[in-house]
Design an enzyme around this catalytic site. Structure first.
Site: not given
Lengths: 362, 450
Positions: A112, A164, A220
């Site tokens: 991607d 994250k 992406d």
């Protein structure tokens, strides 16, 4: 030098539906060229002559297209088909025999990813440090949405990964492109394995994993919203490196890519950031901004399109207004005078009512 | 003459004389409700022009009444009764109408909101002067084929010589309760029972707001007036002088018809011809459609047709001769284009009213909207509303009297641009109402923009 590359193609490409209901994701045209081909051509330029596609869903269409590209590019393309989910590292183990037959490093990339592919630089950088693996990192504005990479600025040696992060640790994330020495394959077993969670941290701990920062744009493009954003970035890059590919003149604003076989009518205003595919017909008085119009479609007169993807062979009627990441699948007909706001339309549908608020039309 | 209060209405009264040198008087009522601001449903259009003068199918609403009245034999005078302060527009309209139809048209202004019954009662001397045999009373805010001559014939054939006739039409069960409901004796067509806006189903025959009276009606109104005065003295000890508490404020429907029902004096003439109320802007578009359709028989010259060098016309379209329209525009069905309007290349207009001086630029698309006087719509802009039309599959369905808000949200309805509004290029204005003199810089949906 003969080099190899493994492209993690994956499965059904559900995030890019409805387009991937008709065509396997690697073959969806991004700026008038199948996504996969952007990557394969860049790999070939860097000296790769054997590409392995790791797929979890086998598509005849993909196989057939790969034969064609083999001929055209003069390289070998193999398909590695995982019959059960193997995660992000497992497919490497599955393709072990294909990747292992010499001592040269091999590339790995997510299917991607779009950017100015830095494969030559990556190879050089990797050889220079001489360790087992290098991953490409890219700088993002909101790192806490991703997993970030913490590495030594001078050498590139990776210390650790943080998923994250709640506080700012680093603004570099994994760009989904790697180069490994074949020895690294012994770290992976043939079972569902996450390369980010299970393999990389171990390699980093041993000082065997390095990071190279990507220059230029990165995206992406696995979902429509990002597909369009990526398109804008790519077209900007085309303007910098090969502006003659873009269409200019009266009626064209900003970066616009038009296939030579497309026809554009009178009094249109196309752009900025528009890609028009092969055989597309745009009738008179049409305004298109920030859209991809795929092969064989027709946009009828006086319509207004912004931030949309028009699927192959679709037909958009007269005086239609489409906006807000409206995606038409293959062979969709939108009748005259309708308003589509964030509509996600499955293939072969005929739309005869407006869609004033975002929703999926099955 | 006094000035107009924009939110009040006038009545127009038509009187007929018995002999064939009849003086015919038509009363057109510009209706007034309890509160003076009930004309609000026609905002922001009513800011510029009194509702009875709003153009429907290319001509002022009232003109359709007057044209129908002019067809009645021996019609000589039209009286307009209302609470409006007269203004230039109304005066001009009356002058033009007088010249065109060669009839006397006078405006009688009420000193207070007297209701339909109170209004004609107050001016009864003017109405009966010249001894007319009968007179019509028409509400201004209805759209109708006005079968006045048929009502006259019906009155002569049915019932008592001095009976009164209400024009009725059929509604569907559910919607009938929004109107005055009439229960009739099916053989004699006598009105047995009358209820205004019942809360439960009474009858599917509804009151069209068009009546045929004779001077006897004033006895009945007078009786109600006397009774009101006595009641007020009893209850309050003194005569109040405001609003609905006046003794003279008498509503024909609630106060007179309800009492007259079943007494052998009131009859209903049912019509199958088109009829609709014009309460809101949405109903103006629907009424336009009905009148434009009628033009095929009454005024075919008002309907545009496909011509060399002209725009593409589909369905019924009215275009004022001074409008300037690009040949690549596509107009209709149900479109009215006012004076001096400019329409650019590749413009699409459907189910809309474009008021005078408006400018629609290239490639824009206007659907189910009213575009106000001198407004501008930019290139590729989309101005779209939601029609509130009655169900086309139900022959008796009527246009819904919409509420502006439902469950806290603006009900999707016709988009209205007030006077002198500017819509920028490439935006969408959806289900919104834009007040006059606004210069927008972006699109809007489902909003009222002040």
């Amino acid at each position: 030098i003969i080099m190899k590359a493994l492209i993690l193609v994956g499965g059904y490409g559900t995030r890019l539906r409805p387009l991937t209901l008709s065509v396997p994701k690697p073959l969806v045209e991004f700026c008038n060229k199948p996504i996969l081909l952007h990557q394969v051509e860049a790999l070939v330029k860097a000296g790769v002559d054997h590409v392995v596609l790791a797929v979890s869903y086998m598509s005849e269409l993909l196989e057939r297209e790969m034969r064609v590209q083999e001929q055209r590019l003069g390289i070998r393309i193999s398909l590695s088909h995982e019959k059960e989910p193997l995660g992000t590292a497992g497919p490497l183990a599955l393709a072990r025999d294909l990747l292992n037959d010499d001592s040269e490093p091999f590339f790995v990339l997510n299917s991607d990813v779009i950017c100015d592919f830095p494969f030559k630089d990556l190879l050089q950088f990797h050889r220079n440090h001489g360790k087992e693996g290098t991953i490409v990192v890219t700088r993002v504005e909101e790192p806490s949405k991703y997993g970030v990479v913490v590495y030594e600025a001078d050498s590139g040696r990776i210390h650790r990964f943080v998923e994250k992060p709640q506080v700012f640790v680093s603004n570099k994330i994994n760009a989904g492109m790697y180069i490994f020495n074949p020895s690294m394959l012994s770290r992976i077993q043939l079972r569902p394995t996450s390369i980010e969670k299970e393999i990389f941290p171990v390699m980093a701990g041993e000082g065997q994993l390095y990071a190279m920062e990507l220059q230029g744009f990165w995206m992406d493009i696995g979902q429509p919203k990002d597909f369009l954003t990526g398109m804008c970035m790519y077209l900007q890059s085309v303007r910098q490196h090969a502006p003659e590919r873009l269409r200019t003149g009266p009626g064209f604003l900003g970066n616009v890519l038009v296939d030579p076989t497309a026809q554009i009518g009178e009094n249109c205003t196309i752009g900025p950031n528009v890609t028009i595919g092969a055989g597309v017909v745009v009738e008179d008085g049409v305004r298109i901004k920030r859209c991809t119009v795929l092969k064989g479609s027709r946009v009828r007169s006086h319509s207004w399109l912004e931030s949309c993807i028009v699927g192959w062979s679709s037909s958009v009627g007269q005086w239609v207004r489409m906006e807000n990441v409206t995606v038409l699948g293959e062979d969709v007909i939108v009748n005259d005078e309708l308003y589509l706001n964030g509509a996600n339309v499955l293939p072969h549908k005929s739309i005869n009512e407006s869609v004033p608020e975002p929703r999926i039309i099955m | 003459m006094c000035e107009f209060n924009l939110n009040c209405y006038a009545h127009v009264i038509l009187c007929f004389e018995k002999c064939y040198t009849n003086k015919v008087v038509i009363i057109i009522f510009l209706k007034i409700f309890k509160h003076c601001f009930s004309g609000t449903r026609f905002r922001p259009l009513s800011f510029e022009v009194p509702k009875p003068l709003f153009p429907v199918a290319g001509v002022p609403m009232l003109q359709h009444h007057i044209e129908a009245c002019a067809k009645v034999p021996n019609m000589k005078e039209i009286l307009l009764i209302g609470f409006y302060q007269p203004n230039e527009e109304l005066n001009r309209f009356l002058l033009n109408a007088q010249q065109e139809f060669k009839i006397s048209i006078r405006y009688l202004q009420e000193y207070a909101a007297l209701g339909t019954g109170g209004g004609i009662y107050h001016f009864r001397d003017q109405i009966v002067s010249g001894s007319p045999e009968a007179f019509f009373v028409l509400n201004a805010d209805v759209c109708s084929a006005f079968p006045l001559t048929e009502m006259l014939s019906f009155q002569k054939e049915h019932g008592e010589p001095n009976s009164f006739v209400i024009l009725g039409t059929t509604a569907n069960r559910k919607q009938s309760m929004n109107y005055g409901c009439i229960v009739e004796n099916e053989e004699s067509n006598e009105v047995l029972h009358y209820v205004e806006k019942p809360s439960t189903f009474v009858s599917d025959i509804i009151n069209c707001g068009i009546y045929l009276f004779n001077p006897d009606i004033f006895q009945h109104i007078g009786a109600v007036f006397q009774k009101n005065q006595q009641d007020m003295l009893l209850l309050l000890g003194t005569e109040p002088t405001n609003g609905w508490h006046r003794a003279e404020a008498i509503r024909l429907e609630q106060d007179i018809f309800t009492a007259l029902a079943g007494q052998g004096k009131l009859y209903v003439y049912k019509t199958l011809s088109f009829w609709s109320q014009i309460k809101s802007a949405g109903s103006a578009i629907y009424a336009s459609r009905l009148y434009l359709n009628q033009y095929h028989t009454t005024h075919p010259e008002r309907l545009a047709s496909n011509k060399e060098g002209g725009p593409k016309i589909t369905g019924n379209v009215y275009i004022h001769p001074t409008a300037n329209i690009d040949p690549t525009a596509v107009l209709g069905p149900n479109v009215s284009i006012g004076t001096g309007v400019t329409i650019g290349a590749g413009v699409r207009v459907r189910e809309s009213i474009i008021l005078h001086g408006a400018n629609l630029q290239d490639h824009c698309c206007v659907l189910n909207s009213i575009v106000g006087w001198d407004s501008t719509i930019g290139k590729w802009a989309r101005v779209e509303g939601t029609p509130s039309d009655p169900n086309p599959n139900d022959p008796y369905a009527k246009i819904d009297s919409e509420t502006l808000f439902r469950e806290g949200k603006l009900t999707p309805s016709i988009t209205i641009l007030g006077c002198n509004v500017t819509i920028p290029s490439e935006v969408i204005i959806l289900n919104s109402i834009v007040l006059p003199h606004k210069d927008l810089n972006r699109g809007f949906k489902n909003q009222i923009i002040l």
